[in-house]
Design an enzyme around this catalytic site. Structure first.
Site, short mmCIF file in Angstrom:
data_model
loop_
_atom_site.label_atom_id
_atom_site.label_comp_id
_atom_site.label_asym_id
_atom_site.label_seq_id
_atom_site.Cartn_x
_atom_site.Cartn_y
_atom_site.Cartn_z
N TYR A 192 -6.53 2.04 -5.79
CA TYR A 192 -5.44 1.65 -4.88
C TYR A 192 -4.70 2.83 -4.30
O TYR A 192 -4.26 2.81 -3.18
CB TYR A 192 -4.46 0.73 -5.61
CG TYR A 192 -5.06 -0.62 -5.92
CD1 TYR A 192 -5.63 -1.37 -4.91
CD2 TYR A 192 -5.07 -1.12 -7.21
CE1 TYR A 192 -6.19 -2.60 -5.17
CE2 TYR A 192 -5.63 -2.35 -7.49
CZ TYR A 192 -6.18 -3.10 -6.47
OH TYR A 192 -6.74 -4.30 -6.73
N HIS A 206 -1.64 -2.15 -1.75
CA HIS A 206 -1.06 -2.41 -3.07
C HIS A 206 0.39 -1.98 -3.20
O HIS A 206 0.83 -1.53 -4.27
CB HIS A 206 -1.92 -1.76 -4.17
CG HIS A 206 -2.12 -2.66 -5.35
ND1 HIS A 206 -1.35 -2.61 -6.49
CD2 HIS A 206 -2.99 -3.66 -5.56
CE1 HIS A 206 -1.75 -3.53 -7.34
NE2 HIS A 206 -2.74 -4.19 -6.80
MG MG Z 1 -4.07 -7.19 -3.69
#
Ligand code: MG
Length: 402
Positions: free
Chosen positions: A162, A210
């Protein structure tokens, strides 16, 4: 039949296998006075599984025993307000377990799959997207190509997870997932430039930010990604910073998806009525189950917003089945996130929805169409402990949203 009553309500916990996130699945079973008639619902809140079990077993069970399971709307409202303080992921997940189970029971009573109770099929199968990752743009490209070869046409692309590659931790740093926010924001457009140059534009590419970086950096990144024609950009901002979506909207037309952390109507309402997002992607059990998700889908339809229900590994197969019933029956369905099931999960949960050629299909059994092998589930008890990845830190050690 007029005396049909709820006889038992209980949470079943199981943790089949391990992964990056050791999933602790919670499923609620509602049993009725009619022999063999029961329902299942997803109540999975992996990070606080015991708290959800307590709400189900200690509070919802005594509240529901003896009531008519067919009155799912009234029972949803009752469970929602009974503690006086309402909402939140623990309470909503417990409520979802009951709510989905009542829809399952309703379908079994009618002899119809739940999607028929929701209006029938708008489409035969629901398009799904898969997750591709890699350390370099070329590695991500290879992983996207592998999904395309399997018939998928939508792929979420991340490079190094992320937040991108981990950075060196400061001396004496506490545990956590360390990342360099600005470096990440610089690398992502490079990744998508490579992917478009090599794969062309006939594949739908997605990206999940994220909610990790500063709002103005997020606005800048959404704008920088505009030329690459993403299907959507997910979680550009944390739920606490949704007011920044208005600025993001004024700066670019990158399609925006939001909602996996939402638990309350007041979180999604401003984004929908302001037409500030393009996809609603709530975690159906975290908002309280099928009853509120169905209403949310209808609300979004009126505003031209499509659904993309959250579908990570820590949704139980029962929850995934519920997602698919919503997907095929909602005219404004967009896409379904899909991680797939292990052999063990399919053994514990007979009747899992199936993916073929980039689409997921519900099965046509009455109700949600999925069962649980409780004896097998009991062989895989949930571990305890806390998760490291939710302790996300900047290079200097500052804690930020996960
Ligand atoms: Mg997600």
């Amino acid at each position: 039949m007029s005396t049909l009553q709820i006889r038992d309500v209980r949470a079943i916990l199981t943790s089949p296998g391990t992964g990056n996130i050791q999933k602790r699945l919670i499923v609620v079973k509602v049993e009725t006075s009619e022999p063999g008639l029961f329902g299942l619902g997803c109540a999975t809140f992996t990070q606080r599984h015991r708290a959800v079990r307590s709400v189900v077993d200690d509070y919802l069970k005594p509240l529901l025993i003896g009531r008519d399971p067919r009155n799912s709307e009234d029972l949803w409202q009752l469970c929602h307000v009974n503690a006086y303080w309402r909402s939140g992921p623990v309470m909503n997940n417990a409520l979802s377990g009951v709510d989905m189970a009542l829809w399952d029971i309703k379908g079994k009573l009618a002899g119809l799959p739940v999607y028929q109770l929701l209006g029938g099929k708008c489409r035969e199968g629901a398009a799904v997207y898969r997750h591709a990752d890699g350390r370099t743009p070329a590695e991500v490209e290879d992983n996207v190509r592998a999904f395309l070869a399997q018939g998928f046409r939508h792929v979420r692309c991340q490079m190094g997870g992320y937040g991108g590659a981990e950075v060196a931790r400061p001396t004496g740093a506490p545990a956590g997932a360390y990342f360099d926010a600005d470096g990440y924001a610089r690398r992502v457009p490079v990744l998508f430039e490579h992917l478009r140059n090599t794969l062309g534009y006939d594949v739908e590419l997605l990206h999940d930010m994220h909610e990790r970086i500063a709002p103005i950096t997020a606005v800048n990144l959404a704008k920088a990604l505009e030329p690459y024609g993403l299907y959507f950009l997910e979680d550009a901002l944390p739920p606490e910073q949704i007011a920044w979506f208005a600025m993001m909207r004024r700066q670019c037309t990158t399609p925006l998806a939001m909602g996996e952390l939402f638990v309350n109507t007041n979180e999604w309402l401003p984004l929908i009525e302001g037409r500030l997002i393009d996809f609603i992607r709530c975690h159906v059990s975290a908002i309280g189950g099928l009853t509120p998700a169905r209403k949310l889908a209808v609300l979004c339809e009126a505003f031209g917003i499509r659904t993309a229900w959250h579908g990570p590994g820590d949704v139980s197969p029962v929850g995934h089945a519920a997602n698919v019933h919503l997907d095929v029956s909602s005219p404004n369905f967009g896409i379904q996130e899909w991680g797939g099931f292990s052999d063990l999960e399919q053994e514990i949960f007979p009747g899992c929805p199936e993916v073929r050629g980039g689409y997921v299909y519900p099965n046509d059994r009455p109700g949600l169409g999925i069962d649980i092998n409780e004896a097998l589930a009991a062989k895989y008890p949930c571990p305890d402990g806390v998760l490291e990845w939710t302790q996300t830190r900047l290079p200097d050690g500052t804690l930020v949203t996960p």
